[in-house]
Design a protein around this motif. Structure first.
Motif, PDB file in Angstrom:
ATOM      1  N   ASP A  71      -8.669   9.039  19.894  1.00  0.00           N
ATOM      2  CA  ASP A  71      -8.402  10.313  19.219  1.00  0.00           C
ATOM      3  C   ASP A  71      -8.261  10.099  17.720  1.00  0.00           C
ATOM      4  O   ASP A  71      -8.865  10.795  16.928  1.00  0.00           O
ATOM      5  N   PHE A  72      -7.421   9.150  17.333  1.00  0.00           N
ATOM      6  CA  PHE A  72      -7.229   8.809  15.922  1.00  0.00           C
ATOM      7  C   PHE A  72      -6.324   7.590  15.824  1.00  0.00           C
ATOM      8  O   PHE A  72      -5.679   7.186  16.790  1.00  0.00           O
ATOM      9  N   HIS A  73      -6.274   7.028  14.629  1.00  0.00           N
ATOM     10  CA  HIS A  73      -5.332   5.956  14.306  1.00  0.00           C
ATOM     11  C   HIS A  73      -4.984   6.075  12.831  1.00  0.00           C
ATOM     12  O   HIS A  73      -5.776   6.564  12.024  1.00  0.00           O
ATOM     13  N   TYR A  74      -3.762   5.678  12.488  1.00  0.00           N
ATOM     14  CA  TYR A  74      -3.355   5.669  11.086  1.00  0.00           C
ATOM     15  C   TYR A  74      -2.308   4.585  10.885  1.00  0.00           C
ATOM     16  O   TYR A  74      -1.734   4.068  11.845  1.00  0.00           O
ATOM     17  N   GLY A  75      -2.070   4.257   9.627  1.00  0.00           N
ATOM     18  CA  GLY A  75      -1.076   3.238   9.339  1.00  0.00           C
ATOM     19  C   GLY A  75      -0.732   3.162   7.867  1.00  0.00           C
ATOM     20  O   GLY A  75      -1.452   3.685   7.008  1.00  0.00           O
ATOM     21  N   VAL A  76       0.382   2.499   7.606  1.00  0.00           N
ATOM     22  CA  VAL A  76       0.834   2.204   6.244  1.00  0.00           C
ATOM     23  C   VAL A  76       1.029   0.692   6.149  1.00  0.00           C
ATOM     24  O   VAL A  76       1.567   0.078   7.071  1.00  0.00           O
ATOM     25  N   TYR A  77       0.574   0.128   5.028  1.00  0.00           N
ATOM     26  CA  TYR A  77       0.515  -1.324   4.940  1.00  0.00           C
ATOM     27  C   TYR A  77       0.880  -1.824   3.548  1.00  0.00           C
ATOM     28  O   TYR A  77       0.724  -1.112   2.563  1.00  0.00           O
ATOM     29  N   ALA A  78       1.297  -3.072   3.501  1.00  0.00           N
ATOM     30  CA  ALA A  78       1.420  -3.825   2.254  1.00  0.00           C
ATOM     31  C   ALA A  78       0.263  -4.817   2.256  1.00  0.00           C
ATOM     32  O   ALA A  78      -0.091  -5.378   3.296  1.00  0.00           O
ATOM     33  N   ARG A  79      -0.314  -4.988   1.109  1.00  0.00           N
ATOM     34  CA  ARG A  79      -1.483  -5.874   0.999  1.00  0.00           C
ATOM     35  C   ARG A  79      -1.189  -6.919  -0.065  1.00  0.00           C
ATOM     36  O   ARG A  79      -0.809  -6.582  -1.194  1.00  0.00           O
ATOM     37  N   LEU A  80      -1.338  -8.198   0.274  1.00  0.00           N
ATOM     38  CA  LEU A  80      -1.092  -9.311  -0.652  1.00  0.00           C
ATOM     39  C   LEU A  80      -2.423  -9.924  -1.060  1.00  0.00           C
ATOM     40  O   LEU A  80      -3.183 -10.384  -0.213  1.00  0.00           O
ATOM     41  N   THR A  81      -2.693  -9.930  -2.366  1.00  0.00           N
ATOM     42  CA  THR A  81      -3.948 -10.457  -2.894  1.00  0.00           C
ATOM     43  C   THR A  81      -3.631 -11.506  -3.952  1.00  0.00           C
ATOM     44  O   THR A  81      -3.034 -11.173  -4.978  1.00  0.00           O
ATOM     45  N   PRO A  82      -4.028 -12.758  -3.727  1.00  0.00           N
ATOM     46  CA  PRO A  82      -3.759 -13.767  -4.759  1.00  0.00           C
ATOM     47  C   PRO A  82      -4.609 -13.509  -6.000  1.00  0.00           C
ATOM     48  O   PRO A  82      -5.733 -13.018  -5.892  1.00  0.00           O
ATOM     49  N   PRO A  83      -4.087 -13.836  -7.185  1.00  0.00           N
ATOM     50  CA  PRO A  83      -4.818 -13.576  -8.430  1.00  0.00           C
ATOM     51  C   PRO A  83      -5.886 -14.642  -8.684  1.00  0.00           C
ATOM     52  O   PRO A  83      -5.684 -15.571  -9.459  1.00  0.00           O
ATOM     53  N   LEU A  84      -7.020 -14.519  -8.026  1.00  0.00           N
ATOM     54  CA  LEU A  84      -8.104 -15.478  -8.184  1.00  0.00           C
ATOM     55  C   LEU A  84      -9.180 -14.912  -9.097  1.00  0.00           C
ATOM     56  O   LEU A  84      -9.461 -13.709  -9.070  1.00  0.00           O
ATOM     57  N   ALA A  85      -9.797 -15.781  -9.869  1.00  0.00           N
ATOM     58  CA  ALA A  85     -10.914 -15.351 -10.718  1.00  0.00           C
ATOM     59  C   ALA A  85     -12.174 -15.308  -9.861  1.00  0.00           C
ATOM     60  O   ALA A  85     -12.298 -16.013  -8.868  1.00  0.00           O
ATOM     61  N   GLY A  86     -13.083 -14.442 -10.225  1.00  0.00           N
ATOM     62  CA  GLY A  86     -14.346 -14.362  -9.503  1.00  0.00           C
ATOM     63  C   GLY A  86     -14.463 -13.082  -8.718  1.00  0.00           C
ATOM     64  O   GLY A  86     -13.500 -12.320  -8.572  1.00  0.00           O
ATOM     65  N   PRO A  87     -15.644 -12.834  -8.176  1.00  0.00           N
ATOM     66  CA  PRO A  87     -15.894 -11.561  -7.489  1.00  0.00           C
ATOM     67  C   PRO A  87     -15.302 -11.481  -6.075  1.00  0.00           C
ATOM     68  O   PRO A  87     -15.095 -10.395  -5.559  1.00  0.00           O
ATOM     69  N   VAL A  88     -15.031 -12.621  -5.432  1.00  0.00           N
ATOM     70  CA  VAL A  88     -14.500 -12.612  -4.060  1.00  0.00           C
ATOM     71  C   VAL A  88     -12.987 -12.740  -4.107  1.00  0.00           C
ATOM     72  O   VAL A  88     -12.451 -13.679  -4.688  1.00  0.00           O
ATOM     73  N   ARG A  89     -12.303 -11.757  -3.484  1.00  0.00           N
ATOM     74  CA  ARG A  89     -10.841 -11.745  -3.483  1.00  0.00           C
ATOM     75  C   ARG A  89     -10.323 -11.625  -2.058  1.00  0.00           C
ATOM     76  O   ARG A  89     -10.400 -10.557  -1.460  1.00  0.00           O
ATOM     77  N   PRO A  90      -9.779 -12.699  -1.470  1.00  0.00           N
ATOM     78  CA  PRO A  90      -9.203 -12.615  -0.132  1.00  0.00           C
ATOM     79  C   PRO A  90      -7.862 -11.893  -0.179  1.00  0.00           C
ATOM     80  O   PRO A  90      -7.202 -11.845  -1.222  1.00  0.00           O
ATOM     81  N   TYR A  91      -7.460 -11.314   0.956  1.00  0.00           N
ATOM     82  CA  TYR A  91      -6.155 -10.660   1.027  1.00  0.00           C
ATOM     83  C   TYR A  91      -5.597 -10.718   2.444  1.00  0.00           C
ATOM     84  O   TYR A  91      -6.324 -10.892   3.416  1.00  0.00           O
ATOM     85  N   LEU A  92      -4.289 -10.575   2.536  1.00  0.00           N
ATOM     86  CA  LEU A  92      -3.577 -10.416   3.799  1.00  0.00           C
ATOM     87  C   LEU A  92      -3.009  -9.006   3.813  1.00  0.00           C
ATOM     88  O   LEU A  92      -2.612  -8.487   2.774  1.00  0.00           O
ATOM     89  N   ILE A  93      -2.956  -8.408   5.004  1.00  0.00           N
ATOM     90  CA  ILE A  93      -2.460  -7.037   5.120  1.00  0.00           C
ATOM     91  C   ILE A  93      -1.506  -6.969   6.311  1.00  0.00           C
ATOM     92  O   ILE A  93      -1.726  -7.604   7.336  1.00  0.00           O
ATOM     93  N   GLY A  94      -0.430  -6.210   6.158  1.00  0.00           N
ATOM     94  CA  GLY A  94       0.530  -6.054   7.242  1.00  0.00           C
ATOM     95  C   GLY A  94       1.304  -4.763   7.093  1.00  0.00           C
ATOM     96  O   GLY A  94       1.477  -4.264   5.980  1.00  0.00           O
ATOM     97  N   GLY A  95       1.744  -4.205   8.210  1.00  0.00           N
ATOM     98  CA  GLY A  95       2.498  -2.959   8.159  1.00  0.00           C
ATOM     99  C   GLY A  95       2.682  -2.357   9.530  1.00  0.00           C
ATOM    100  O   GLY A  95       2.926  -3.060  10.511  1.00  0.00           O
ATOM    101  N   TYR A  96       2.540  -1.030   9.603  1.00  0.00           N
ATOM    102  CA  TYR A  96       2.777  -0.254  10.823  1.00  0.00           C
ATOM    103  C   TYR A  96       1.547   0.595  11.128  1.00  0.00           C
ATOM    104  O   TYR A  96       0.977   1.220  10.238  1.00  0.00           O
ATOM    105  N   SER A  97       1.138   0.619  12.414  1.00  0.00           N
ATOM    106  CA  SER A  97       0.020   1.462  12.853  1.00  0.00           C
ATOM    107  C   SER A  97       0.419   2.304  14.049  1.00  0.00           C
ATOM    108  O   SER A  97       1.270   1.910  14.854  1.00  0.00           O
ATOM    109  N   TYR A  98      -0.237   3.452  14.161  1.00  0.00           N
ATOM    110  CA  TYR A  98      -0.083   4.354  15.300  1.00  0.00           C
ATOM    111  C   TYR A  98      -1.495   4.654  15.806  1.00  0.00           C
ATOM    112  O   TYR A  98      -2.386   4.968  15.017  1.00  0.00           O
ATOM    113  N   VAL A  99      -1.694   4.548  17.124  1.00  0.00           N
ATOM    114  CA  VAL A  99      -3.007   4.765  17.736  1.00  0.00           C
ATOM    115  C   VAL A  99      -2.851   5.700  18.915  1.00  0.00           C
ATOM    116  O   VAL A  99      -1.915   5.569  19.711  1.00  0.00           O
TER     117      VAL A  99
END
Length: 155
Positions: A71-99
């Motif tokens: 039917d639907f899903h939604y969530g709120v998250y915090a996203r951690l992105t290290p300050p790396l130079a260059g076009p590729v930026r990895p990140y970690l994401i975590g929070g709460y979801s409802y499905v």
């Protein structure tokens, strides 16, 4: 005043992802649905962003005679992105979801802690692509995961 000053300096972004939602719940296993997720966020600091997602999978799939729809899903998250130079930026994401899903017409709801990670690939000053894995739900009833490919715009 401190919050207003932070919001004035913050960078906002929005985007959309085409994703595959994999559902394992109870006796239903490996149901895969294709969907769309809209996302928006605000960079609070060069390392931390706050983000919201809302999405829906289209169509249905079945497992041993059980028809499954999202039917639907939604969530709120915090996203951690290290300050790396260059076009590729990895990140970690975590929070709460409802499905919310339908199993043979019966609506079942799941919520809880979510986690995952991904990569942003900067294409232009304001545009990036993303590849993301997100474990939406992991509880006693089962797991639900998203793998998404997206396009993002930073204001």
């Amino acid at each position: 005043m401190l919050l207003a000053g932070t919001a004035a300096q913050a960078e906002f972004y929005t985007g959309a992802q085409v994703n595959m939602l994999n559902i394992d719940r109870g006796s239903v296993s490996n149901v895969t649905l294709t969907g769309l997720t809209l996302r928006g966020g605000m960079v609070l600091h060069e390392l931390i962003s706050a983000e919201v997602h809302a999405g829906k999978a289209f169509g249905d799939d079945s497992y041993r005679g059980v028809e499954v729809e999202n039917d639907f899903h939604y969530g709120v998250y915090a996203r951690l992105t290290p300050p790396l130079a260059g076009p590729v930026r990895p990140y970690l994401i975590g929070g709460y979801s409802y499905v919310e899903n339908d199993f043979n017409g019966e609506t079942l709801r799941d919520d809880g802690a979510s986690y995952g990670g991904g990569f942003d690939l900067g294409m232009e000053k304001h545009i990036s692509m993303s590849l993301e894995y997100l474990r939406l739900v992991d509880n006693d009833f089962g797991t639900q995961e998203l793998i998404g490919l997206g396009l993002n715009y930073k204001f």
